[in-house]
Design an enzyme around this catalytic site. Sequence first.
Site, PDB file in Angstrom:
ATOM      1  N   GLN A 258       0.834  -1.213   0.000  1.00  0.00           N
ATOM      2  CA  GLN A 258       0.000   0.000   0.000  1.00  0.00           C
ATOM      3  C   GLN A 258       0.860   1.250   0.000  1.00  0.00           C
ATOM      4  O   GLN A 258       0.542   2.244  -0.650  1.00  0.00           O
ATOM      5  CB  GLN A 258      -0.926   0.041   1.227  1.00  0.00           C
ATOM      6  N   HIS A 261       1.746   3.048  -3.283  1.00  0.00           N
ATOM      7  CA  HIS A 261       0.755   3.744  -4.114  1.00  0.00           C
ATOM      8  C   HIS A 261       0.989   5.243  -4.156  1.00  0.00           C
ATOM      9  O   HIS A 261       0.941   5.869  -5.207  1.00  0.00           O
ATOM     10  CB  HIS A 261      -0.663   3.487  -3.590  1.00  0.00           C
ATOM     11  N   GLU A 326      -9.827   0.364   4.537  1.00  0.00           N
ATOM     12  CA  GLU A 326     -10.146  -0.108   3.180  1.00  0.00           C
ATOM     13  C   GLU A 326      -9.797  -1.594   3.053  1.00  0.00           C
ATOM     14  O   GLU A 326     -10.600  -2.383   2.566  1.00  0.00           O
ATOM     15  CB  GLU A 326      -9.330   0.727   2.193  1.00  0.00           C
ATOM     16  N   HIS A 327      -8.579  -1.968   3.458  1.00  0.00           N
ATOM     17  CA  HIS A 327      -8.109  -3.354   3.376  1.00  0.00           C
ATOM     18  C   HIS A 327      -7.686  -3.827   4.760  1.00  0.00           C
ATOM     19  O   HIS A 327      -6.986  -3.104   5.465  1.00  0.00           O
ATOM     20  CB  HIS A 327      -6.879  -3.470   2.478  1.00  0.00           C
ATOM     21  N   ASP A 362      -6.281  -6.739  -5.443  1.00  0.00           N
ATOM     22  CA  ASP A 362      -6.163  -5.614  -6.373  1.00  0.00           C
ATOM     23  C   ASP A 362      -6.325  -6.056  -7.817  1.00  0.00           C
ATOM     24  O   ASP A 362      -6.671  -5.245  -8.684  1.00  0.00           O
ATOM     25  CB  ASP A 362      -4.776  -4.950  -6.235  1.00  0.00           C
ATOM     26  N   HIS A 421     -54.633  14.002  -0.838  1.00  0.00           N
ATOM     27  CA  HIS A 421     -54.181  12.620  -0.624  1.00  0.00           C
ATOM     28  C   HIS A 421     -55.363  11.772  -0.140  1.00  0.00           C
ATOM     29  O   HIS A 421     -55.618  10.677  -0.656  1.00  0.00           O
ATOM     30  CB  HIS A 421     -53.078  12.569   0.440  1.00  0.00           C
TER      31      HIS A 421
END
Lengths: 430, 430
Positions: A258, A261, A326-327, A362, A421
Site C-alpha cells: 500500500q 501507491h 479499506e483493506h 487488487d 391525498h
Amino acid sequence: MRRLDASEPGFAAEFDALVNDRRESTSDVSADVAAIIARVKADGDAALADYTAKFDRFDLDASGWSISKEECAAAYDALAPDLRDALNLAADRIRAYHAAQLPENRDYRDGTGARLGARWNAVDAAGVYVPGGRAAYPSSVLMNILPAKVAGVDRIVMMSPTPGGETNPVVMAAAHIGGVDEIWRVGGAQAVAALAYGTDRIAPVDVVTGPGNAWVAEAKRQVYGVVGIDMVAGPSEIVVVADNRNAPHVIAADLLSQAEHDPTSQSILFTDDAAFADAVAVAVDAIIPTLGTAATMRESWDANGAIVIVPTLADAIPLCDRLAPEHLELAVDAAEADALFAKVRHAGSVFLGRETPEAIGDYVAGPNHVLPTGRRARFSSGLSVTDFMKRTSFLALDEKSLAAIGPAAVALAGAEGLPAHALSVSQRLN
Amino acid sequence: MRRLDASEPGFAAEFDALVNDRRESTSDVSADVAAIIARVKADGDAALADYTAKFDRFDLDASGWSISKEECAAAYDALAPDLRDALNLAADRIRAYHAAQLPENRDYRDGTGARLGARWNAVDAAGVYVPGGRAAYPSSVLMNILPAKVAGVDRIVMMSPTPGGETNPVVMAAAHIGGVDEIWRVGGAQAVAALAYGTDRIAPVDVVTGPGNAWVAEAKRQVYGVVGIDMVAGPSEIVVVADNRNAPHVIAADLLSQAEHDPTSQSILFTDDAAFADAVAVAVDAIIPTLGTAATMRESWDANGAIVIVPTLADAIPLCDRLAPEHLELAVDAAEADALFAKVRHAGSVFLGRETPEAIGDYVAGPNHVLPTGRRARFSSGLSVTDFMKRTSFLALDEKSLAAIGPAAVALAGAEGLPAHALSVSQRLN
C-alpha cells in the site's frame, strides 16, 4: 512510522490521533472546479479542447478526440501473451464475482391480496474515469467497467487524458476486454463535467465512477445528484493483523504494497509480539531500497506508517473497527482468522489467513478493488453491479386490498393536513 | 397547466422543455451552510443553541434539548385510537416490506479452492432529519426510521426543530412506534452538522437521511463523504397514464395529491383521449377550491402541471422514461398496466391499475416513500435497508488457489509498475 503500545499510558490519546489523522488533500480546489464545470456547461467541446491544450499539452482537434475500438483491439493483440492471459484471468474472475451480485426482483402478494415488489434495471449509460500518467492502471479499467457491463449498461464511456498525446497500450487492451463503447481523450474536472452535462460530441451519462486526482474527485462531488457517483475516494490504506508465526519480510512486503501507491497511503500493523514488530520494521527498511518505488514507500511509511502492539490479537479488532480500513489482512491460521473476522464490523475488504496477500485482491481475486477509504467503510461499500442499477418499487391493489388498507391512509393523510391525498383514496373506497 | 399534443408540430421541443424544467431551488445557500457547519464544528453545542435561538426562537438550555422516550410514549397513548391503529398498520406493513429487502451474505469456494464472499453489517448509528412546522409528517418518521431499525442499527437519532418550542404529538407517536433512541430539538443545517461531526451532547452518526428545506439539503450535500446520506431530494412529482375509462375526478384527485405538497411539485397526465384530458382539467379546477390546500394546489398546477395527449398509451412510456418520475400511476386495466410496466425503465415507484392511488404508497403500502426526484430515478432508488448497511467483501486463499491465480497478479503488478505488490505475492509462491 509511529509505534504504539496498547499497554502503555497515553495509548488512548495516541490511537485517537491515528484514527483522526487526515491524510486527504486539504488544497481547496472547489472554486477552480466549479469554474471548469460552468465553462464546460456553457461552451461544451470548445471548453474541453481549451482545457486539454492547457493541462495535457495536447491538441484534440489535430490529433483526434477519441480512441477507436479498433485501436484498443490492436493494443490487445500486441500485448505480451502472459500479460494478455493475466488480464483475461482477472476479467473472467471479476465478471464471475460480480455476476453473482446481480440483485433479484421481487413480486409477491401479501395477506390482503395486494401485489408488491421491486424491479431492478441498469442505468442507460455509465462513464468511467481512468487517470493518465502515473496512476493509469489497467486493473482499475476492469474493476470499473466490468460491473457496469455485468449490470447490463448499454453504453459505457471511458474518459482518459493522454498527456502530451501519449496513450497507454495496457489500458487500451483492458478497455478492449471490458467492452468499452467510447473512449475520449479528455481528463480532469472537464471530463467529469462532460459526462454529467454532455457536449455536442459526448452524450451525457447517468453514473460516473473511477479514481482521479483532487480535481476529479471534487468534480464528482459537485455533479453528484445530476448523475450518480461511486464514492468520495481518498488515499489507500491497509491494516495487517499478524502473529509472530509469519515471516517478517512477508508482512513487511504486504505493508509496503500500500505504501508504494502514494506518499499519502497508510500501512498499519497490529501484532501481539513486540519482537516480531521490531523484525517487521527492520524488514521494511531492508526492502524499501531494493524496489523501484522506494521514494514513495519511504515517504508514506515515515509519515503514515504505524505499528501497534496489543496484548492479544482479539484486542486489535475493536481498534481496527475504529479505523474502518479499506483493506484488512488477518495473517493468522485459518480458524483464528475466521474467529477474528466474525468480530469485524467495519472494513472494505478482508483477507483471511497467511496465504492471502491484499495485492491478490487488487488484481485477480474477483471482488472489486474500488473500496471505501478514510473510515468510510463505517457506512459505505465497495463498487458493485448495483452502483450501475436502480430499483423501481411497485404496488397493485384490487378492491379488496384497497378496502383493507385504504382507510388507514385516509386517516394519516387527514392527520398530515393533506386532503387531496385523502380524497384520492376515499373516492375509490365507495 | 401546459397542454401538449404528441401529434402536433413542435411537440418534441415542448416536451424537451418539460423534461428540462428545473423546479429545484436556485437560491444559493452553500456559503451560508458552509459557515453554519464550520461554526458547529468549532463551537459544538453553543453553536446549536445560538442558531436555535435565532432561527427557531427557542431557548434550548431553558426548555430542554431533547424529547424523552417517555414523552413520545405518552403522545402515542394520547392519540385518537383510529390514528394510532393507522400508524401501527403503516408501521407493520413498512417493516414487513423492508425486512424482505435484507441482503444475503455470500460465502463460497470457486474452482481453484479460493474462498470468496461478502458480508453485510448495519452501520453503528443513523440520524434522521424530521422537519418541523408545515412539512412535519409522521409518515416520513416511519419511512426513515423503520428501514434503519430493520437493518439492525443500534442507535437511531432524530433531529427535529420545534419552532417556538412547539412539538408535534403525531410525530412523537411515530417516533415511539419506530423506536427512536434520541430526539434532539435542533433543526436546519446545524442539525445535519451535529449529526456528521458530533458535539459534546450529541455523538456523531454514520448515515444521515430525511427530508428538509434547501439549507438541510445543502448541508447533507456538504457532509456527504464524512457520513453517508440518502439522496439529494427535490420537489415531489407524479405522472399518471390514464385511459378514458377512468372517472375524470378520480384522476384529477390523484394529480392534486402531489400538487398539494408544495408550489414546486409537479403533476403530469398522459392520455390517449383529448376529451378525457379536457374532462380531467375541468375536474381539477372543480376540486381545488373545495380543499384546504387550495392555494398550494392552484400554484403548483398552474406553474408545473401538464397534460400530454399521445396517440396510444404505449407511446407514453418512452416519454415517461425521459421524465424518470418519482411516482408513476398506470391507471388502466390490470393486464394493460402489466404490459405498460414491462416497458418502463426509469421510475421511482409504479402504481398499477385503477385501484392503486399513489397516496396509498405515501402511507400504508409498505415500499418506501422516500424516492428519487428530478429525473434521478435514471440512476438512483428509493430508500431501503441497504442505505443503513454496508458490505465487506472477503477472500481466503490456500497454497493451491494462490498458486493458481498468484502469477497473474504478479504479471499485472509488474505492468503497473508496482513492485511491492508483486513481491507480496511472489514471495508466498515459493
